[in-house]
Design a protein around this motif. Structure first.
Motif, PDB file in Angstrom:
ATOM      1  N   GLN A  26     -12.814  -1.566   1.997  1.00  0.00           N
ATOM      2  CA  GLN A  26     -12.942  -0.318   1.247  1.00  0.00           C
ATOM      3  C   GLN A  26     -13.791  -0.543  -0.001  1.00  0.00           C
ATOM      4  O   GLN A  26     -13.791  -1.623  -0.593  1.00  0.00           O
ATOM      5  CB  GLN A  26     -11.557   0.205   0.853  1.00  0.00           C
ATOM      6  CG  GLN A  26     -10.729   0.617   2.041  1.00  0.00           C
ATOM      7  CD  GLN A  26      -9.335   1.066   1.637  1.00  0.00           C
ATOM      8  OE1 GLN A  26      -8.983   1.100   0.465  1.00  0.00           O
ATOM      9  NE2 GLN A  26      -8.527   1.410   2.635  1.00  0.00           N
ATOM     10  N   THR A  28     -13.601   0.304  -3.110  1.00  0.00           N
ATOM     11  CA  THR A  28     -12.918  -0.164  -4.316  1.00  0.00           C
ATOM     12  C   THR A  28     -12.735  -1.671  -4.297  1.00  0.00           C
ATOM     13  O   THR A  28     -13.018  -2.358  -5.282  1.00  0.00           O
ATOM     14  CB  THR A  28     -11.536   0.510  -4.448  1.00  0.00           C
ATOM     15  OG1 THR A  28     -11.731   1.913  -4.581  1.00  0.00           O
ATOM     16  CG2 THR A  28     -10.773  -0.013  -5.647  1.00  0.00           C
ATOM     17  N   ASP A  60       0.897   3.982  -1.415  1.00  0.00           N
ATOM     18  CA  ASP A  60       0.082   4.999  -2.074  1.00  0.00           C
ATOM     19  C   ASP A  60      -1.297   4.377  -2.292  1.00  0.00           C
ATOM     20  O   ASP A  60      -1.445   3.488  -3.131  1.00  0.00           O
ATOM     21  CB  ASP A  60       0.724   5.382  -3.411  1.00  0.00           C
ATOM     22  CG  ASP A  60      -0.196   6.216  -4.289  1.00  0.00           C
ATOM     23  OD1 ASP A  60      -1.045   6.959  -3.747  1.00  0.00           O
ATOM     24  OD2 ASP A  60      -0.074   6.118  -5.523  1.00  0.00           O
ATOM     25  N   PRO A  61      -2.304   4.791  -1.518  1.00  0.00           N
ATOM     26  CA  PRO A  61      -3.612   4.142  -1.594  1.00  0.00           C
ATOM     27  C   PRO A  61      -4.197   4.088  -3.004  1.00  0.00           C
ATOM     28  O   PRO A  61      -4.671   3.043  -3.452  1.00  0.00           O
ATOM     29  CB  PRO A  61      -4.495   4.978  -0.668  1.00  0.00           C
ATOM     30  CG  PRO A  61      -3.550   5.649   0.260  1.00  0.00           C
ATOM     31  CD  PRO A  61      -2.286   5.866  -0.513  1.00  0.00           C
ATOM     32  N   GLY A  62      -4.161   5.201  -3.717  1.00  0.00           N
ATOM     33  CA  GLY A  62      -4.720   5.234  -5.060  1.00  0.00           C
ATOM     34  C   GLY A  62      -3.931   4.358  -6.031  1.00  0.00           C
ATOM     35  O   GLY A  62      -4.514   3.635  -6.842  1.00  0.00           O
ATOM     36  N   GLY A  63      -2.628   4.421  -5.932  1.00  0.00           N
ATOM     37  CA  GLY A  63      -1.782   3.605  -6.791  1.00  0.00           C
ATOM     38  C   GLY A  63      -1.943   2.129  -6.509  1.00  0.00           C
ATOM     39  O   GLY A  63      -1.963   1.303  -7.427  1.00  0.00           O
ATOM     40  N   ALA A  65      -4.618   0.594  -5.241  1.00  0.00           N
ATOM     41  CA  ALA A  65      -5.923   0.162  -5.751  1.00  0.00           C
ATOM     42  C   ALA A  65      -5.884   0.025  -7.272  1.00  0.00           C
ATOM     43  O   ALA A  65      -6.412  -0.936  -7.835  1.00  0.00           O
ATOM     44  CB  ALA A  65      -7.018   1.138  -5.328  1.00  0.00           C
ATOM     45  N   ALA A  66      -5.239   0.969  -7.948  1.00  0.00           N
ATOM     46  CA  ALA A  66      -5.145   0.915  -9.409  1.00  0.00           C
ATOM     47  C   ALA A  66      -4.328  -0.296  -9.855  1.00  0.00           C
ATOM     48  O   ALA A  66      -4.688  -0.971 -10.838  1.00  0.00           O
ATOM     49  CB  ALA A  66      -4.523   2.202  -9.944  1.00  0.00           C
ATOM     50  N   ASP A  67      -3.231  -0.574  -9.155  1.00  0.00           N
ATOM     51  CA  ASP A  67      -2.401  -1.737  -9.496  1.00  0.00           C
ATOM     52  C   ASP A  67      -3.187  -3.039  -9.313  1.00  0.00           C
ATOM     53  O   ASP A  67      -3.124  -3.932 -10.169  1.00  0.00           O
ATOM     54  CB  ASP A  67      -1.136  -1.778  -8.644  1.00  0.00           C
ATOM     55  CG  ASP A  67      -0.147  -0.695  -9.010  1.00  0.00           C
ATOM     56  OD1 ASP A  67      -0.278  -0.077 -10.087  1.00  0.00           O
ATOM     57  OD2 ASP A  67       0.781  -0.461  -8.203  1.00  0.00           O
ATOM     58  N   THR A  69      -6.464  -3.387  -9.348  1.00  0.00           N
ATOM     59  CA  THR A  69      -7.515  -3.409 -10.360  1.00  0.00           C
ATOM     60  C   THR A  69      -6.948  -3.854 -11.700  1.00  0.00           C
ATOM     61  O   THR A  69      -7.530  -4.722 -12.367  1.00  0.00           O
ATOM     62  CB  THR A  69      -8.177  -2.021 -10.485  1.00  0.00           C
ATOM     63  OG1 THR A  69      -8.749  -1.662  -9.227  1.00  0.00           O
ATOM     64  CG2 THR A  69      -9.241  -2.005 -11.565  1.00  0.00           C
TER      65      THR A  69
END
Length: 75
Positions: A26, A28, A60-63, A65-67, A69
């Protein structure tokens, strides 16, 4: 009742996390690998997935990725 297993309290089916390879393809995670190196990103992704699965939490895909990062930026 006619054999239905659904109940009003039941949420949507849990979202299972994709495999490590799928995540690393992906955008990100490709960008993170460019910045931090693939080996480190791989380590963080595996560790986070392991914790997520052990806790039985939804993915949670967004969560996620944020974690990842945030963890990489803190290193």
């Amino acid at each position: 009742m006619s054999g239905s297993n659904s109940s009003p309290d039941r949420a949507l089916p849990r979202q299972r996390p994709p495999g490590v390879d799928q995540l690393l393809r992906q955008d990100t995670f490709l960008r993170l690998a460019e910045r931090h190196g693939r080996a480190l990103v791989l380590e963080v992704v595996r560790e986070r997935l392991s914790r997520l699965r052990a806790a039985g939490e939804d993915f949670d895909p967004g969560g996620f990725a944020a974690d990842c990062t945030g963890e990489l930026e803190a290193i």
